[in-house]
Scaffold this active site. Structure first.
Site, PDB file in Angstrom:
ATOM      1  N   PHE A   1       0.832  -1.213   0.000  1.00  0.00           N
ATOM      2  CA  PHE A   1       0.000   0.000   0.000  1.00  0.00           C
ATOM      3  C   PHE A   1       0.872   1.271   0.000  1.00  0.00           C
ATOM      4  CE2 PHE A   1      -1.936   2.904   3.336  1.00  0.00           C
ATOM      5  CZ  PHE A   1      -2.592   3.705   2.408  1.00  0.00           C
TER       6      PHE A   1
ATOM      7  N   THR B   1      10.999 -10.862   9.008  1.00  0.00           N
ATOM      8  CA  THR B   1      11.012  -9.844   7.953  1.00  0.00           C
ATOM      9  C   THR B   1      11.664  -8.577   8.491  1.00  0.00           C
ATOM     10  OG1 THR B   1       9.001 -10.733   6.996  1.00  0.00           O
ATOM     11  CG2 THR B   1       9.556  -8.468   6.392  1.00  0.00           C
TER      12      THR B   1
ATOM     13  N   TYR C   1       5.206  -8.042  15.416  1.00  0.00           N
ATOM     14  CA  TYR C   1       5.351  -6.811  14.631  1.00  0.00           C
ATOM     15  C   TYR C   1       6.089  -5.748  15.460  1.00  0.00           C
ATOM     16  CZ  TYR C   1       4.036  -2.917  11.553  1.00  0.00           C
ATOM     17  OH  TYR C   1       4.064  -1.836  10.703  1.00  0.00           O
TER      18      TYR C   1
END
Ligand code: UDP
Length: 341
Positions: free
Chosen positions: A17, A98, A151
């Site tokens: 996005f 990640t 996260y």
């Protein structure tokens, strides 16, 4: 766009996005752009016309893996990581890796090539903040073992890596802390509040509020965010601290639901669902640093940005899957974990 004239940007997570808006802007500013993306939570649809642009190339690659040989860039943006709570919790180990392994791979590239790296960090490093609004010097209040930790802690560790590379003179790094962002190309199936509520309202389906709706967020329109990121990436002095990039206009989630209802013009009812575990109660950036150093502040207010977002959703509805909604039986901790390595 800067004193140091960058020629080629590597945008990790460039099909996502925010990443896709950033790629578009960089190409418009005259740079060559190498977009690298795993396509795990993003889509090539986001790149549209860019795929035909001669100064743009796309590499499907997960930054957890060593970077392909022969890459060239003098500016690196690390936008790669699932950012929606239900999506980043689906494979929490991959999410954390990640941020940690992926960011390290990009830092190694920056160290070896002399490229500058802009790290997309997050307001989630503040967790459920006990200081309001949140300035950069606040250490945060994060549950290190909860469902959001993959996260939050991943991004915190990535910041640690960035500042260690910077302090040791290994890489030229800038760190942005991005607050809630919205705009065209949010995916309806992404599970975040704006995409859920807009797609629900357009379908005349119940609008889901988690908890009592009194929790707050501060939403930044994506074009404003991209401008802030570019100003930070271009800032010539090394900064040994992160910079908040967000819109300080704070609003409760119940007010967002009413605003979306009104702007879409729907009578769709509002329904209440359980509040996810560790959902922050309040969030609002203190943007004093960005305002002073970068002469940046957001320009698009929420009703205006929402109207632009709603009209994009209206045009692109057939392209997107239905929203992910945490129904009454949802428990983040019990979601199936899909591990692909
Ligand atoms: N939320 C909601 N309804 C939804 C999706 C989210 O009320 O359909 C709430 C969520 O619990 C949180 C806020 O909206 O309090 C923002 O959620 P989002 O997932 O967009 O981002 P977060 O800021 O939590 O990372």
């Amino acid at each position: 766009m800067t004193d140091r004239s960058f020629r080629t940007a590597l945008v990790a997570g460039g099909a996502g996005f925010v990443g896709s808006h950033l790629c578009e802007r960089l190409v418009a500013d005259g740079l060559r752009v190498v977009c690298m993306d795993s396509l795990l939570t993003s889509t090539l649809d986001n790149l549209g016309e860019l795929l035909r642009e001669p100064r743009f190339s796309f590499i499907e690659h997960d930054i957890i893996q060593p970077l392909p040989a022969g890459l060239r860039a003098d500016l690196v943006f690390n936008m790669a990581c699932a950012a929606s709570p239900p999506l980043y919790q689906l494979d929490p180990i991959h999410t954390m890796m990640t941020s940690v392994v992926g960011t390290n791979n990009l830092l190694v590239f920056a160290a070896e090539t002399g490229a500058r790296l802009l790290q997309a960090s997050t307001s989630e490093v503040y967790g459920n903040p006990t200081l309001h609004p949140q300035p950069e010097h606040y250490f945060g209040n994060v549950n290190p073992i909860g469902p959001r930790a993959c996260y939050d802690e991943g991004k915190r560790a990535a910041e640690t890596l960035c500042f260690d590379y910077l302090r040791h003179g290994l890489a030229d790094v800038r760190v942005s802390r991005i607050f809630n962002t919205y705009g065209p190309r949010l995916r309806a199936c992404d599970g975040r509040v704006i995409s859920n509520m807009v797609s629900q309202a357009l379908a005349d389906e119940p609008i889901t509020i988690y908890g009592d709706g009194r929790q707050t967020r501060s939403f930044c329109y994506v074009d404003d965010l991209v401008e802030g990121l570019l100003r930070l990436a271009s800032y010539e002095e090394a900064l040994e601290h992160p910079v908040n990039v967000g819109n300080p206009q704070e609003i409760s989630i119940a007010e967002v639901a009413e605003l979306v209802q009104r702007l879409v013009g729907t009578d769709a009812p509002i329904i209440f669902c359980p509040l996810p575990v560790d959902d922050p109660c309040r969030r609002r950036p203190d943007i004093t640093v960005a305002t002073k150093l970068l002469a940046w502040q957001p320009k698009v207010d929420l009703p205006d940005g929402l109207m632009r977002t709603i009209s994009w959703f209206r045009k692109n509805r057939e392209r997107t899957a239905p929203p992910i909604v945490r129904g009454p039986s949802f428990s983040g901790a019990n979601q199936p974990i899909k591990i692909e390595r």
